[in-house]
Scaffold this motif. Structure first.
Motif, mmCIF file in Angstrom:
data_model
loop_
_atom_site.group_PDB
_atom_site.id
_atom_site.type_symbol
_atom_site.label_atom_id
_atom_site.label_comp_id
_atom_site.label_asym_id
_atom_site.label_seq_id
_atom_site.Cartn_x
_atom_site.Cartn_y
_atom_site.Cartn_z
ATOM 1 N N THR A 23 -12.272 -1.895 11.297
ATOM 2 C CA THR A 23 -12.289 -2.419 9.931
ATOM 3 C C THR A 23 -12.647 -1.341 8.919
ATOM 4 O O THR A 23 -12.906 -1.626 7.762
ATOM 5 N N ASP A 24 -12.638 -0.080 9.338
ATOM 6 C CA ASP A 24 -12.990 1.042 8.471
ATOM 7 C C ASP A 24 -11.721 1.713 7.962
ATOM 8 O O ASP A 24 -11.042 2.431 8.697
ATOM 9 N N ALA A 25 -11.383 1.466 6.693
ATOM 10 C CA ALA A 25 -10.149 2.008 6.116
ATOM 11 C C ALA A 25 -10.463 2.844 4.892
ATOM 12 O O ALA A 25 -11.501 2.696 4.256
ATOM 13 N N GLY A 26 -9.538 3.733 4.554
ATOM 14 C CA GLY A 26 -9.647 4.552 3.360
ATOM 15 C C GLY A 26 -8.326 4.571 2.631
ATOM 16 O O GLY A 26 -7.301 4.141 3.175
ATOM 17 N N THR A 27 -8.342 5.047 1.398
ATOM 18 C CA THR A 27 -7.107 5.171 0.618
ATOM 19 C C THR A 27 -7.024 6.566 0.012
ATOM 20 O O THR A 27 -8.046 7.211 -0.246
ATOM 21 N N LYS A 28 -5.803 7.008 -0.198
ATOM 22 C CA LYS A 28 -5.527 8.264 -0.883
ATOM 23 C C LYS A 28 -4.283 8.058 -1.728
ATOM 24 O O LYS A 28 -3.413 7.262 -1.379
ATOM 25 N N GLU A 29 -4.190 8.777 -2.835
ATOM 26 C CA GLU A 29 -2.985 8.745 -3.650
ATOM 27 C C GLU A 29 -2.211 10.028 -3.382
ATOM 28 O O GLU A 29 -2.786 11.110 -3.302
ATOM 29 N N VAL A 30 -0.891 9.882 -3.219
ATOM 30 C CA VAL A 30 -0.034 11.038 -2.975
ATOM 31 C C VAL A 30 1.183 10.958 -3.876
ATOM 32 O O VAL A 30 1.583 9.881 -4.310
ATOM 33 N N ASN A 61 7.582 10.416 -7.359
ATOM 34 C CA ASN A 61 7.345 9.249 -6.523
ATOM 35 C C ASN A 61 5.871 9.205 -6.164
ATOM 36 O O ASN A 61 5.366 10.094 -5.486
ATOM 37 N N GLN A 62 5.168 8.167 -6.613
ATOM 38 C CA GLN A 62 3.735 8.072 -6.366
ATOM 39 C C GLN A 62 3.446 6.907 -5.427
ATOM 40 O O GLN A 62 3.989 5.820 -5.574
ATOM 41 N N PHE A 63 2.560 7.174 -4.460
ATOM 42 C CA PHE A 63 2.222 6.183 -3.447
ATOM 43 C C PHE A 63 0.718 6.137 -3.229
ATOM 44 O O PHE A 63 0.012 7.103 -3.482
ATOM 45 N N VAL A 64 0.255 5.002 -2.743
ATOM 46 C CA VAL A 64 -1.108 4.867 -2.247
ATOM 47 C C VAL A 64 -0.992 4.784 -0.732
ATOM 48 O O VAL A 64 -0.191 4.000 -0.205
ATOM 49 N N VAL A 65 -1.737 5.636 -0.033
ATOM 50 C CA VAL A 65 -1.747 5.617 1.429
ATOM 51 C C VAL A 65 -3.024 4.920 1.868
ATOM 52 O O VAL A 65 -4.113 5.286 1.443
ATOM 53 N N VAL A 66 -2.881 3.897 2.685
ATOM 54 C CA VAL A 66 -4.027 3.224 3.287
ATOM 55 C C VAL A 66 -4.051 3.652 4.743
ATOM 56 O O VAL A 66 -3.038 3.557 5.434
ATOM 57 N N TYR A 67 -5.199 4.156 5.203
ATOM 58 C CA TYR A 67 -5.267 4.674 6.563
ATOM 59 C C TYR A 67 -6.517 4.173 7.267
ATOM 60 O O TYR A 67 -7.545 3.898 6.650
ATOM 61 N N CYS A 68 -6.402 4.060 8.563
ATOM 62 C CA CYS A 68 -7.528 3.664 9.403
ATOM 63 C C CYS A 68 -8.359 4.914 9.676
ATOM 64 O O CYS A 68 -7.834 5.921 10.148
ATOM 65 N N SER A 70 -1.464 4.864 9.349
ATOM 66 C CA SER A 70 -1.308 4.889 7.895
ATOM 67 C C SER A 70 -0.103 4.078 7.461
ATOM 68 O O SER A 70 0.898 3.999 8.174
ATOM 69 N N GLU A 71 -0.211 3.514 6.257
ATOM 70 C CA GLU A 71 0.909 2.837 5.617
ATOM 71 C C GLU A 71 0.973 3.310 4.174
ATOM 72 O O GLU A 71 -0.045 3.514 3.531
ATOM 73 N N PHE A 72 2.198 3.482 3.673
ATOM 74 C CA PHE A 72 2.421 3.911 2.298
ATOM 75 C C PHE A 72 2.823 2.708 1.459
ATOM 76 O O PHE A 72 3.632 1.888 1.886
ATOM 77 N N TYR A 73 2.277 2.619 0.232
ATOM 78 C CA TYR A 73 2.627 1.561 -0.707
ATOM 79 C C TYR A 73 2.996 2.199 -2.032
ATOM 80 O O TYR A 73 2.307 3.100 -2.513
ATOM 81 N N ASN A 74 4.079 1.728 -2.628
ATOM 82 C CA ASN A 74 4.514 2.224 -3.922
ATOM 83 C C ASN A 74 3.419 1.940 -4.937
ATOM 84 O O ASN A 74 3.017 0.801 -5.115
ATOM 85 N N LYS A 75 2.932 2.972 -5.605
ATOM 86 C CA LYS A 75 1.810 2.819 -6.529
ATOM 87 C C LYS A 75 2.163 1.906 -7.698
ATOM 88 O O LYS A 75 1.329 1.160 -8.174
ATOM 89 N N LYS A 76 3.407 1.927 -8.132
ATOM 90 C CA LYS A 76 3.803 1.101 -9.266
ATOM 91 C C LYS A 76 3.889 -0.378 -8.891
ATOM 92 O O LYS A 76 3.733 -1.236 -9.724
ATOM 93 N N ASN A 107 -5.332 -5.497 -3.310
ATOM 94 C CA ASN A 107 -4.105 -6.083 -2.765
ATOM 95 C C ASN A 107 -3.521 -5.188 -1.685
ATOM 96 O O ASN A 107 -2.964 -5.666 -0.703
ATOM 97 N N ILE A 108 -3.653 -3.888 -1.834
ATOM 98 C CA ILE A 108 -3.128 -2.938 -0.867
ATOM 99 C C ILE A 108 -3.903 -3.053 0.449
ATOM 100 O O ILE A 108 -3.318 -3.088 1.529
ATOM 101 N N LEU A 109 -5.225 -3.130 0.365
ATOM 102 C CA LEU A 109 -6.017 -3.284 1.580
ATOM 103 C C LEU A 109 -5.703 -4.595 2.271
ATOM 104 O O LEU A 109 -5.657 -4.670 3.502
ATOM 105 N N ASP A 110 -5.447 -5.652 1.514
ATOM 106 C CA ASP A 110 -5.072 -6.928 2.093
ATOM 107 C C ASP A 110 -3.753 -6.812 2.856
ATOM 108 O O ASP A 110 -3.596 -7.375 3.932
#
Length: 67
Positions: free
Chosen positions: A12-19, A35-42, A48-54, A60-63
């Protein structure tokens, strides 16, 4: 296992980064990172999963990542 956990290892330990990344064609040629994304990673296993920042923001991304 918690229903809000990594789908690979159960942590249940996750982090985020913007790329930012280039696209194709001229943006790639001139290294324009439009192209901007938020990366959620364990933090445990690195999954890791990439989500379109826009399109998505904040908790919502963590959900989405934790199902």
């Amino acid at each position: 296992m918690n229903d809000k956990s990594c789908i690979k290892c159960g942590s249940t330990d996750a982090g985020t980064k913007e790329v930012a990344m280039t696209g194709t064609g001229l943006s790639k040629m001139f290294d324009i990172q439009n192209n901007q994304f938020v990366v959620v990673y364990c933090k445990n296993c690195g999954y890791s999963e990439f989500y379109n920042k826009k399109a998505s923001m904040g908790s919502n991304i963590l959900d989405l990542f934790f199902g």
